[in-house]
Design a protein around this motif. Structure first.
Motif, short mmCIF file in Angstrom:
data_model
loop_
_atom_site.label_atom_id
_atom_site.label_comp_id
_atom_site.label_asym_id
_atom_site.label_seq_id
_atom_site.Cartn_x
_atom_site.Cartn_y
_atom_site.Cartn_z
N VAL A 1 0.87 -1.17 0.00
CA VAL A 1 0.00 0.00 0.00
C VAL A 1 0.91 1.23 0.00
N VAL A 2 0.59 2.20 -0.85
CA VAL A 2 1.43 3.38 -1.01
C VAL A 2 0.71 4.61 -0.47
N VAL A 3 1.37 5.33 0.41
CA VAL A 3 0.87 6.62 0.88
C VAL A 3 1.56 7.71 0.08
N VAL A 4 0.77 8.45 -0.69
CA VAL A 4 1.29 9.57 -1.48
C VAL A 4 1.02 10.84 -0.69
N ALA A 5 2.07 11.47 -0.18
CA ALA A 5 1.92 12.60 0.73
C ALA A 5 2.58 13.85 0.16
N SER A 6 1.77 14.86 -0.09
CA SER A 6 2.30 16.12 -0.61
C SER A 6 1.37 17.24 -0.20
N LYS A 7 1.91 18.20 0.53
CA LYS A 7 1.11 19.34 0.99
C LYS A 7 0.60 20.16 -0.19
N SER A 8 1.51 20.49 -1.10
CA SER A 8 1.13 21.31 -2.25
C SER A 8 0.39 20.51 -3.30
N GLY A 9 0.64 19.21 -3.32
CA GLY A 9 0.04 18.37 -4.34
C GLY A 9 0.81 18.36 -5.64
N GLY A 10 1.90 19.13 -5.70
CA GLY A 10 2.66 19.21 -6.94
C GLY A 10 4.13 18.87 -6.80
N THR A 11 4.53 18.28 -5.67
CA THR A 11 5.93 17.94 -5.45
C THR A 11 6.40 16.98 -6.53
N VAL A 12 7.44 17.36 -7.28
CA VAL A 12 7.82 16.60 -8.47
C VAL A 12 8.24 15.17 -8.14
N GLU A 13 8.97 14.99 -7.05
CA GLU A 13 9.42 13.64 -6.70
C GLU A 13 8.21 12.75 -6.36
N THR A 14 7.31 13.28 -5.54
CA THR A 14 6.15 12.50 -5.11
C THR A 14 5.20 12.22 -6.27
N ASP A 15 5.03 13.20 -7.13
CA ASP A 15 4.21 12.99 -8.33
C ASP A 15 4.80 11.89 -9.20
N SER A 16 6.11 11.87 -9.32
CA SER A 16 6.78 10.82 -10.11
C SER A 16 6.56 9.45 -9.49
N HIS A 17 6.69 9.36 -8.17
CA HIS A 17 6.48 8.08 -7.50
C HIS A 17 5.04 7.59 -7.70
N ARG A 18 4.08 8.49 -7.58
CA ARG A 18 2.68 8.10 -7.78
C ARG A 18 2.47 7.53 -9.17
N ARG A 19 2.98 8.22 -10.17
CA ARG A 19 2.81 7.76 -11.55
C ARG A 19 3.45 6.39 -11.77
N ILE A 20 4.62 6.22 -11.20
CA ILE A 20 5.35 4.95 -11.38
C ILE A 20 4.62 3.80 -10.69
N TYR A 21 4.11 4.04 -9.49
CA TYR A 21 3.40 2.98 -8.78
C TYR A 21 2.05 2.68 -9.41
N GLU A 22 1.38 3.69 -9.93
CA GLU A 22 0.12 3.43 -10.63
C GLU A 22 0.34 2.46 -11.79
N GLN A 23 1.39 2.71 -12.55
CA GLN A 23 1.70 1.83 -13.67
C GLN A 23 2.10 0.44 -13.19
N ALA A 24 2.90 0.39 -12.14
CA ALA A 24 3.35 -0.91 -11.62
C ALA A 24 2.18 -1.74 -11.12
N PHE A 25 1.23 -1.12 -10.43
CA PHE A 25 0.06 -1.85 -9.96
C PHE A 25 -0.75 -2.39 -11.14
N ARG A 26 -0.96 -1.55 -12.13
CA ARG A 26 -1.75 -1.99 -13.29
C ARG A 26 -1.07 -3.15 -14.01
N GLU A 27 0.25 -3.06 -14.16
CA GLU A 27 0.97 -4.14 -14.83
C GLU A 27 0.91 -5.44 -14.04
N ALA A 28 0.71 -5.32 -12.73
CA ALA A 28 0.59 -6.52 -11.87
C ALA A 28 -0.86 -6.99 -11.76
N GLY A 29 -1.76 -6.33 -12.51
CA GLY A 29 -3.16 -6.71 -12.48
C GLY A 29 -3.88 -6.24 -11.23
#
Length: 540
Positions: free
Chosen positions: A129-157
């Motif tokens: 389970v991934v907690v995506v935490a960003s006060k501004s909602g636009g932190t580049v590192e955290t946004d990148s992690h979210r995108r990467i994990y979204e894809q990884a979850f989908r690829e794992a079904g």
């Protein structure tokens, strides 16, 4: 149990007592406890007016406990026991301390290093389970992690909606996108800045999911809260007066010692709180973690349940609140707004410009020493790494410091093979021999000035403000490395590796602009490069 502040040095006790009397005569203790935004001057009033919610978190955060409890029950029922936190700065450092102290596992992603992110991705994705935490909602590192994990979850079904939890401020772009994606969203208090958010949703949600007792954390903070309005027996006031008065008198290097504490890693959290809060307007207090005192006249040793010029003892929840209060007080003493971060965006903007410009301008090395390329004007004409290190150490001003800033995988050293029957001492020796962090101790041994160490881009959200906004007496050693593999950031025109290098170059540009001695060491082979750095440092 509350927090106690003990002075073990007569002169510091006198300075603190004198400053405390002045602050009490001005009613500062009551004004701060009551959330008065006028305490830091007219220029700071607007920012302070929306940044004092942390004072009430021991009470207001209790409203989150039922919602957090339901999340914990659901994830446990579904067998999700690998908790990953994607967050930066205050969004990651407080949960890291909470979980380490509670001895519960939490994987923290506050990096753009492809190897470190790949390691997390390859660990029990079916139970993550991934907690995506960003006060501004636009932190580049955290946004990148979210995108990467979204894809990884989908690829794992796996449907990401069942695996991603979002913590953000109300009205942030992340809140809206999370609602659209069907992710659970827990909103934090918008009147709390990131580095003061330990007792907010940012600290509580990932810690509770990992298994920490966050209600006890709030209980301990609530127990000390009434003391912060008192003129006497006020640990936050005493500590803040000591930090501010000592820094004003020239003791502006704060060495944090915790060898006797049962709290694990609190100095790393204090480092970002104090450095980012006070390092501006060419002033500030420089926290130094993991260093031995040099007995220099600009040092102040603060012990967490340990010996020091001042000792701060008490449970973690209470420590969080007292250090936050003390930092706000120190800002008042030094004439600094402790809630803004005017120089943090500079490196971010530089990074954005570099990513938009196409090929990254890495430049031509001043010299190459085996697997290490050396960049920077200070290295011109040097024959090897030993001479580069020597030049940088000699370049540290009389009351200055050196900072090592490392954009590598901070867990790579633990991949070093050790014999099955190796003792703990043999294992730690093997890990130390492969760890860039070892460089800090080796260089510190050869100077009487403090040497700090930060993992990039993590430090950009903490000490990075001090580097650029604080006293301009730093010398900077940056370490980057070639990536054997890389990770695409879905929906973005860059990889993690490219983002990581752009962040390093962007911050280097901000430091060079200030005419501070800055050298970048690029490891063309990471393992061999680290070995060469440590070898050169030992030969100094």
């Amino acid at each position: 149990m509350s927090v106690s502040v003990t002075f073990n040095e007569e002169r510091l006790a006198e300075l603190a007592a004198e400053e405390t009397r002045r602050l009490v005569s001005e009613g500062v203790h009551e004004a701060l406890a009551g959330g008065d935004p006028a305490l830091w001057g007219e220029d700071a009033h607007a920012e302070a007016a929306i940044r004092l919610g942390w004072l009430n978190l021991p009470l207001t955060s209790r409203e989150l406990l039922p919602e957090i409890g339901k999340l914990v029950e659901r994830t446990r029922a579904e067998g999700l026991d690998h908790v990953v936190l994607a967050g930066m700065g205050g969004s990651s450092l407080a949960p890291e301390v909470i979980c380490a102290t509670a001895d519960v596992p939490l994987t923290v992603l506050d990096t753009t290093d492809p190897a470190q992110v790949a390691r997390a991705l390859g660990d029990r994705i079916e139970r993550t389970v991934v907690v995506v935490a960003s006060k501004s909602g636009g932190t580049v590192e955290t946004d990148s992690h979210r995108r990467i994990y979204e894809q990884a979850f989908r690829e794992a079904g796996i449907d990401p909606a069942g695996r991603i939890v979002v913590v953000t401020d109300p009205g942030s772009p992340l809140e809206q996108s999370a609602i659209e994606a069907g992710y659970p969203v827990i909103l934090a208090d918008p009147n709390v800045g990131g580095r003061y958010s330990a007792l907010s949703a940012f600290g509580l949600v990932p810690s509770a999911l990992a298994g920490a007792d966050v209600e006890q954390l709030l209980d301990d903070a609530a127990a000390v809260r009434p003391l912060l309005a008192q003129a006497e027996g006020n640990p936050g006031l005493e500590l803040g007066a000591a930090l501010g008065a000592a820094a004003a008198a020239g003791r502006d290097k704060l060495l944090l010692e915790d060898s006797m504490s049962e709290i694990n890693g609190l100095p790393d959290w204090i480092e970002q709180l104090v450095a980012e809060s006070t390092g501006k307007s060419a002033k500030g207090i420089l926290p130094v973690v993991g260093a031995d005192p040099n007995e220099a006249d600009d040092e102040l040793v603060a012990g967490i349940d340990s010996d020091g010029s001042v000792t701060v003892s008490g449970p973690l929840g209470a420590q969080f609140l007292v250090w936050e209060y003390a930092t706000a007080i120190a800002g008042r003493v030094l004439g600094i707004d402790p809630f803004n971060q005017p120089n943090v965006t500079e490196s971010k903007e530089n990074t954005g410009a570099l990513l938009s410009a196409g090929e990254l301008p890495s430049g031509t090395p001043a010299l190459v020493d085996g697997p290490v390329e050396v960049y920077g004007a200070e290295a011109e004409g040097a024959k090897d790494l030993i001479e580069v290190f020597t030049r940088l150490l000699h370049a540290i001003p009389e009351r200055g410091y050196m900072s090592i800033m490392t954009y590598l995988d901070r867990e790579a050293a633990f991949d070093v093979p050790v014999a099955d029957d190796a003792s703990f001492e043999e294992m730690t020796d093997a890990w130390s021999a492969a760890d860039p962090l070892t460089l800090r101790a080796l260089l510190a041994h050869r100077t009487d000035r403090p040497v700090t160490f930060g993992w990039g881009p993590r430090f950009l959200h903490s000490t990075g403000q001090y580097h650029k906004g604080g006293p301009q007496n730093g010398v900077f050693l940056q370490i980057t490395g070639a990536n054997e593999t890389d990770i695409e950031v879905p929906g973005k025109p860059y990889t993690l590796g490219r983002l990581q290098l752009a962040q390093a170059l962007g911050d280097q540009g901000a430091l060079v602009k200030r005419a501070r001695p800055t050298v970048r060491l690029h490891l063309t082979d990471r393992a061999a490069g680290v070995a060469r750095l440590l070898q050169a440092a030992r030969e100094l």
